[in-house]
Every structure is written in structure tokens, then in C-alpha cells.
Design a protein around this motif. Structure first.
Motif, PDB file in Angstrom:
ATOM      1  N   TRP A 183       0.838  -1.208   0.000  1.00 51.07           N
ATOM      2  CA  TRP A 183       0.000   0.000   0.000  1.00 51.07           C
ATOM      3  C   TRP A 183       0.871   1.256   0.000  1.00 51.07           C
ATOM      4  O   TRP A 183       0.655   2.178  -0.788  1.00 51.07           O
ATOM      5  CB  TRP A 183      -0.915  -0.019   1.217  1.00 51.07           C
ATOM      6  CG  TRP A 183      -1.780   1.197   1.359  1.00 51.07           C
ATOM      7  CD1 TRP A 183      -1.474   2.355   2.010  1.00 51.07           C
ATOM      8  CD2 TRP A 183      -3.095   1.382   0.807  1.00 51.07           C
ATOM      9  NE1 TRP A 183      -2.512   3.250   1.916  1.00 51.07           N
ATOM     10  CE2 TRP A 183      -3.515   2.684   1.190  1.00 51.07           C
ATOM     11  CE3 TRP A 183      -3.946   0.585   0.059  1.00 51.07           C
ATOM     12  CZ2 TRP A 183      -4.761   3.189   0.838  1.00 51.07           C
ATOM     13  CZ3 TRP A 183      -5.189   1.099  -0.296  1.00 51.07           C
ATOM     14  CH2 TRP A 183      -5.576   2.385   0.081  1.00 51.07           C
ATOM     15  N   HIS A 184       1.856   1.275   0.885  1.00 55.95           N
ATOM     16  CA  HIS A 184       2.723   2.455   0.976  1.00 55.95           C
ATOM     17  C   HIS A 184       3.628   2.593  -0.251  1.00 55.95           C
ATOM     18  O   HIS A 184       3.951   3.711  -0.659  1.00 55.95           O
ATOM     19  CB  HIS A 184       3.551   2.397   2.252  1.00 55.95           C
ATOM     20  CG  HIS A 184       2.747   2.588   3.501  1.00 55.95           C
ATOM     21  ND1 HIS A 184       2.001   3.727   3.731  1.00 55.95           N
ATOM     22  CD2 HIS A 184       2.549   1.784   4.577  1.00 55.95           C
ATOM     23  CE1 HIS A 184       1.380   3.619   4.896  1.00 55.95           C
ATOM     24  NE2 HIS A 184       1.696   2.457   5.424  1.00 55.95           N
ATOM     25  N   LYS A 185       4.021   1.485  -0.837  1.00 54.98           N
ATOM     26  CA  LYS A 185       4.827   1.535  -2.052  1.00 54.98           C
ATOM     27  C   LYS A 185       4.070   2.236  -3.171  1.00 54.98           C
ATOM     28  O   LYS A 185       4.654   2.955  -3.988  1.00 54.98           O
ATOM     29  CB  LYS A 185       5.201   0.116  -2.490  1.00 54.98           C
ATOM     30  CG  LYS A 185       6.108   0.065  -3.727  1.00 54.98           C
ATOM     31  CD  LYS A 185       6.513  -1.367  -4.052  1.00 54.98           C
ATOM     32  CE  LYS A 185       5.341  -2.165  -4.582  1.00 54.98           C
ATOM     33  NZ  LYS A 185       5.761  -3.531  -5.032  1.00 54.98           N
ATOM     34  N   ARG A 186       2.756   2.049  -3.168  1.00 58.02           N
ATOM     35  CA  ARG A 186       1.911   2.690  -4.174  1.00 58.02           C
ATOM     36  C   ARG A 186       1.410   4.060  -3.727  1.00 58.02           C
ATOM     37  O   ARG A 186       0.655   4.704  -4.427  1.00 58.02           O
ATOM     38  CB  ARG A 186       0.704   1.799  -4.478  1.00 58.02           C
ATOM     39  CG  ARG A 186       1.058   0.544  -5.253  1.00 58.02           C
ATOM     40  CD  ARG A 186      -0.128  -0.409  -5.323  1.00 58.02           C
ATOM     41  NE  ARG A 186       0.115  -1.470  -6.281  1.00 58.02           N
ATOM     42  CZ  ARG A 186       0.933  -2.492  -6.070  1.00 58.02           C
ATOM     43  NH1 ARG A 186       1.573  -2.593  -4.919  1.00 58.02           N
ATOM     44  NH2 ARG A 186       1.113  -3.417  -6.992  1.00 58.02           N
ATOM     45  N   ASN A 187       1.838   4.464  -2.517  1.00 55.39           N
ATOM     46  CA  ASN A 187       1.381   5.740  -1.960  1.00 55.39           C
ATOM     47  C   ASN A 187      -0.139   5.760  -1.860  1.00 55.39           C
ATOM     48  O   ASN A 187      -0.793   6.743  -2.220  1.00 55.39           O
ATOM     49  CB  ASN A 187       1.887   6.918  -2.797  1.00 55.39           C
ATOM     50  CG  ASN A 187       1.791   8.234  -2.041  1.00 55.39           C
ATOM     51  OD1 ASN A 187       1.677   8.252  -0.816  1.00 55.39           O
ATOM     52  ND2 ASN A 187       1.817   9.327  -2.764  1.00 55.39           N
ATOM     53  N   GLY A 188      -0.684   4.647  -1.358  1.00 54.16           N
ATOM     54  CA  GLY A 188      -2.135   4.537  -1.285  1.00 54.16           C
ATOM     55  C   GLY A 188      -2.735   4.568  -2.676  1.00 54.16           C
ATOM     56  O   GLY A 188      -2.159   4.038  -3.621  1.00 54.16           O
ATOM     57  N   MET A 189      -3.880   5.210  -2.787  1.00 53.15           N
ATOM     58  CA  MET A 189      -4.544   5.283  -4.086  1.00 53.15           C
ATOM     59  C   MET A 189      -4.338   6.637  -4.761  1.00 53.15           C
ATOM     60  O   MET A 189      -5.114   7.043  -5.626  1.00 53.15           O
ATOM     61  CB  MET A 189      -6.045   4.986  -3.918  1.00 53.15           C
ATOM     62  CG  MET A 189      -6.314   3.582  -3.393  1.00 53.15           C
ATOM     63  SD  MET A 189      -8.070   3.179  -3.241  1.00 53.15           S
ATOM     64  CE  MET A 189      -8.496   2.888  -4.964  1.00 53.15           C
ATOM     65  N   VAL A 190      -3.280   7.340  -4.358  1.00 52.56           N
ATOM     66  CA  VAL A 190      -2.988   8.652  -4.941  1.00 52.56           C
ATOM     67  C   VAL A 190      -2.806   8.551  -6.454  1.00 52.56           C
ATOM     68  O   VAL A 190      -3.123   9.484  -7.202  1.00 52.56           O
ATOM     69  CB  VAL A 190      -1.731   9.265  -4.287  1.00 52.56           C
ATOM     70  CG1 VAL A 190      -1.318  10.536  -5.001  1.00 52.56           C
ATOM     71  CG2 VAL A 190      -2.008   9.565  -2.815  1.00 52.56           C
ATOM     72  N   SER A 191      -2.303   7.414  -6.919  1.00 48.59           N
ATOM     73  CA  SER A 191      -2.086   7.229  -8.356  1.00 48.59           C
ATOM     74  C   SER A 191      -3.379   7.306  -9.149  1.00 48.59           C
ATOM     75  O   SER A 191      -3.362   7.453 -10.369  1.00 48.59           O
ATOM     76  CB  SER A 191      -1.413   5.878  -8.625  1.00 48.59           C
ATOM     77  OG  SER A 191      -2.214   4.807  -8.137  1.00 48.59           O
ATOM     78  N   LEU A 192      -4.536   7.224  -8.463  1.00 44.94           N
ATOM     79  CA  LEU A 192      -5.826   7.272  -9.146  1.00 44.94           C
ATOM     80  C   LEU A 192      -6.420   8.677  -9.158  1.00 44.94           C
ATOM     81  O   LEU A 192      -7.576   8.856  -9.497  1.00 44.94           O
ATOM     82  CB  LEU A 192      -6.819   6.317  -8.468  1.00 44.94           C
ATOM     83  CG  LEU A 192      -6.413   4.842  -8.459  1.00 44.94           C
ATOM     84  CD1 LEU A 192      -7.435   4.030  -7.683  1.00 44.94           C
ATOM     85  CD2 LEU A 192      -6.271   4.300  -9.868  1.00 44.94           C
ATOM     86  N   ALA A 193      -5.616   9.677  -8.788  1.00 43.88           N
ATOM     87  CA  ALA A 193      -6.130  11.040  -8.693  1.00 43.88           C
ATOM     88  C   ALA A 193      -6.565  11.595 -10.047  1.00 43.88           C
ATOM     89  O   ALA A 193      -7.340  12.537 -10.114  1.00 43.88           O
ATOM     90  CB  ALA A 193      -5.086  11.967  -8.076  1.00 43.88           C
ATOM     91  N   GLY A 194      -6.056  11.011 -11.129  1.00 49.40           N
ATOM     92  CA  GLY A 194      -6.507  11.411 -12.456  1.00 49.40           C
ATOM     93  C   GLY A 194      -7.796  10.694 -12.802  1.00 49.40           C
ATOM     94  O   GLY A 194      -8.601  10.373 -11.936  1.00 49.40           O
ATOM     95  N   GLN A 195      -8.003  10.380 -14.049  1.00 50.14           N
ATOM     96  CA  GLN A 195      -9.222   9.678 -14.447  1.00 50.14           C
ATOM     97  C   GLN A 195      -9.205   8.254 -13.914  1.00 50.14           C
ATOM     98  O   GLN A 195      -8.188   7.574 -13.917  1.00 50.14           O
ATOM     99  CB  GLN A 195      -9.355   9.666 -15.971  1.00 50.14           C
ATOM    100  CG  GLN A 195      -9.672  11.027 -16.561  1.00 50.14           C
ATOM    101  CD  GLN A 195      -9.997  10.935 -18.043  1.00 50.14           C
ATOM    102  OE1 GLN A 195      -9.608  10.004 -18.718  1.00 50.14           O
ATOM    103  NE2 GLN A 195     -10.736  11.913 -18.524  1.00 50.14           N
ATOM    104  N   THR A 196     -10.362   7.801 -13.456  1.00 50.37           N
ATOM    105  CA  THR A 196     -10.463   6.441 -12.944  1.00 50.37           C
ATOM    106  C   THR A 196     -11.823   5.856 -13.288  1.00 50.37           C
ATOM    107  O   THR A 196     -12.768   6.590 -13.594  1.00 50.37           O
ATOM    108  CB  THR A 196     -10.230   6.405 -11.422  1.00 50.37           C
ATOM    109  OG1 THR A 196     -10.184   5.042 -10.987  1.00 50.37           O
ATOM    110  CG2 THR A 196     -11.333   7.120 -10.658  1.00 50.37           C
ATOM    111  N   THR A 197     -11.916   4.550 -13.253  1.00 54.51           N
ATOM    112  CA  THR A 197     -13.148   3.823 -13.558  1.00 54.51           C
ATOM    113  C   THR A 197     -13.212   2.604 -12.645  1.00 54.51           C
ATOM    114  O   THR A 197     -12.262   2.289 -11.927  1.00 54.51           O
ATOM    115  CB  THR A 197     -13.174   3.342 -15.016  1.00 54.51           C
ATOM    116  OG1 THR A 197     -12.094   2.410 -15.206  1.00 54.51           O
ATOM    117  CG2 THR A 197     -13.033   4.495 -15.995  1.00 54.51           C
ATOM    118  N   GLU A 198     -14.342   1.895 -12.708  1.00 58.30           N
ATOM    119  CA  GLU A 198     -14.461   0.646 -11.951  1.00 58.30           C
ATOM    120  C   GLU A 198     -13.338  -0.320 -12.347  1.00 58.30           C
ATOM    121  O   GLU A 198     -12.713  -0.950 -11.503  1.00 58.30           O
ATOM    122  CB  GLU A 198     -15.817  -0.011 -12.224  1.00 58.30           C
ATOM    123  CG  GLU A 198     -16.998   0.748 -11.681  1.00 58.30           C
ATOM    124  CD  GLU A 198     -17.222   0.531 -10.199  1.00 58.30           C
ATOM    125  OE1 GLU A 198     -16.465  -0.259  -9.584  1.00 58.30           O
ATOM    126  OE2 GLU A 198     -18.136   1.159  -9.648  1.00 58.30           O
TER     127      GLU A 198
END
Length: 233
Positions: A53-68
Motif C-alpha cells: 500500500w505504501h509503495k503505491r502511496n495509497g490510491m494517490v495514483s488514481l487522482a486522475g481519471q479512474t473507472t471501476e
């Protein structure tokens, strides 16, 4: 810090703020893996989960466009990294499908003890409530099953909006949906980046929920949701 004459809407993050995994992420992962013939220790899986989780910095990488699909693929990649040796599974995809579906059920979640008393108090005091969360379609089922749906005018989930916290768009979407100006809203969550910085960047007031007593600097923090009513009054 908070002017009760101006604040009309209180937004909350969901996971880690209103409710938590039960009994733990590691326990659910380990029990599910066992049903697929893979024996692992819950505490080891828990540790691996937090590292990934921390390696991915949580879900911050999804701050742009996202979908299901994007969010489901994100979780698939994280679970894959948690277990590493996929050869131990006869069918890793089947395991992931069961695990993914499990976390849509209330049995895998528990409300924090301060959640319902605070929501009741805020409703009595006349505040409007909403949720802003980085989550997929499963959030709506969880909120309903945990008995929270009646408290909130709207639940804003990242995959439905198409953008995630800390991006500005998800906050603007929630504000527009409830027809509330930015200066009349406060957002409360347990993530410094997603919740506190995300909300303050768009001009909202924010409170960082610091349940683990990390004592962040230069932020307005609380250690329990029970502190909210006093701050608003």
C-alpha cells in the motif's frame, strides 16, 4: 478554526474514518487464501499489505481519471504483490474474485465506536452530511449494510465520479451535488494527502483524523470523531 455560522455540510472519508476492516485485512486475506489451498499467517499478510500500500502511496495514483475497471485492476495488482508466489494458487483469479467480493460485505467491516454517536449529534445539530471516498461500487453496499445510508445525502465514490482524491475534481463534484459553496463545507478523513491536503487545496476546511496519534505537524488534527461537535460549536 471552524465557524459554525458558515459550515453547513460535513463530508467524511469512509474507510479508516467511519469504519475499518474486520478483524483485519491480513485475517480476511489469510482465511480466504486457505479456502484456496494456500496457508499463510495473517500477521505476515497484514505486513505485506501495508508495504504494498505504501509503495503505491495509497490510491494517490488514481487522482486522475479512474473507472471501476481501473480501480479493480489496481486492487488486483496490489493483492498479487502481497502474495508474491502466485504459483501456490491453483487459480489466483478465482481467489481474487472471492476476496474482492468479500469486501463488499458488512462482515468484513466494523464501525468505529465514535461513528454513530457523532453522526447522530451532527444530524440533531442540523448539519448536512456526505461521504467523499476513493472507492468503487462496493462502497454503496457497505454503507447500506452498516446502517449509514440514512445519515448521508450523497455518497461520492471515486470510480463513479471518474476521479479520485487528492484530485480537486472529486471534491468539486461533491460540493456541486449538494449545492454547497466551498467555504460552507468541512472534510474529515484519516489521510494527510488524500483528505487533508486534497480538501484544503480546493478551499475547503479540513480536519485530519489521527487515530494512531502520529502527531502530524502544521495540520488541524483530531484523534476521535467525537471532537467534531465541539469544534463546530
Amino acid at each position: 478554526m471552524l465557524d459554525q455560522r458558515k459550515i453547513k455540510v460535513v463530508f467524511f472519508d469512509a474507510g479508516g474514518t467511519l469504519f475499518m476492516p474486520y478483524p483485519s485485512v491480513g485475517d480476511v486475506y489469510a482465511r480466504t487464501a486457505a479456502r484456496h489451498g494456500v496457508v499463510v499467517q495473517a500477521h505476515e499478510v497484514e505486513e505485506a499489505f501495508h508495504k504494498s500500500w505504501h509503495k503505491r502511496n495509497g490510491m494517490v495514483s488514481l487522482a486522475g481519471q479512474t473507472t471501476e475497471k481501473i480501480e479493480r485492476d489496481w486492487w488486483y495488482a496490489l493483492v498479487r504483490d502481497v502474495f508474491g508466489n502466485l504459483e501456490a494458487f491453483k487459480d489466483f483469479d478465482a481467489f481474487f474474485e472471492e476476496l474482492y467480493d468479500l469486501f463488499a460485505r458488512a462482515e468484513c467491516w466494523r464501525l468505529f465506536e465514535d461513528t454513530l454517536p457523532v453522526l447522530d449529534r451532527l444530524k440533531v445539530d442540523g448539519y448536512r452530511l456526505g461521504i467523499i471516498s476513493n472507492w468503487d461500487h462496493r462502497l454503496f453496499s457497505i454503507v447500506e449494510q452498516l446502517g449509514l445510508a440514512s445519515y448521508f445525502e450523497h455518497v461520492t465514490a471515486s470510480s463513479k465520479v471518474g476521479t479520485a482524491k487528492p484530485g480537486a475534481a472529486i471534491f468539486h463534484h461533491a460540493l456541486k451535488t449538494l449545492k454547497v459553496p466551498v467555504e460552507a463545507a468541512v472534510h474529515i478523513g484519516d489521510s494527510l494527502v488524500d483528505d487533508y491536503h486534497g480538501a484544503t487545496a480546493v478551499g475547503m476546511k479540513a480536519l485530519l483524523l489521527d487515530r494512531h496519534h502520529k502527531a502530524y505537524n502544521d495540520v488541524v488534527r483530531i484523534e476521535s470523531l467525537s471532537e467534531i461537535p465541539a469544534l463546530l460549536s
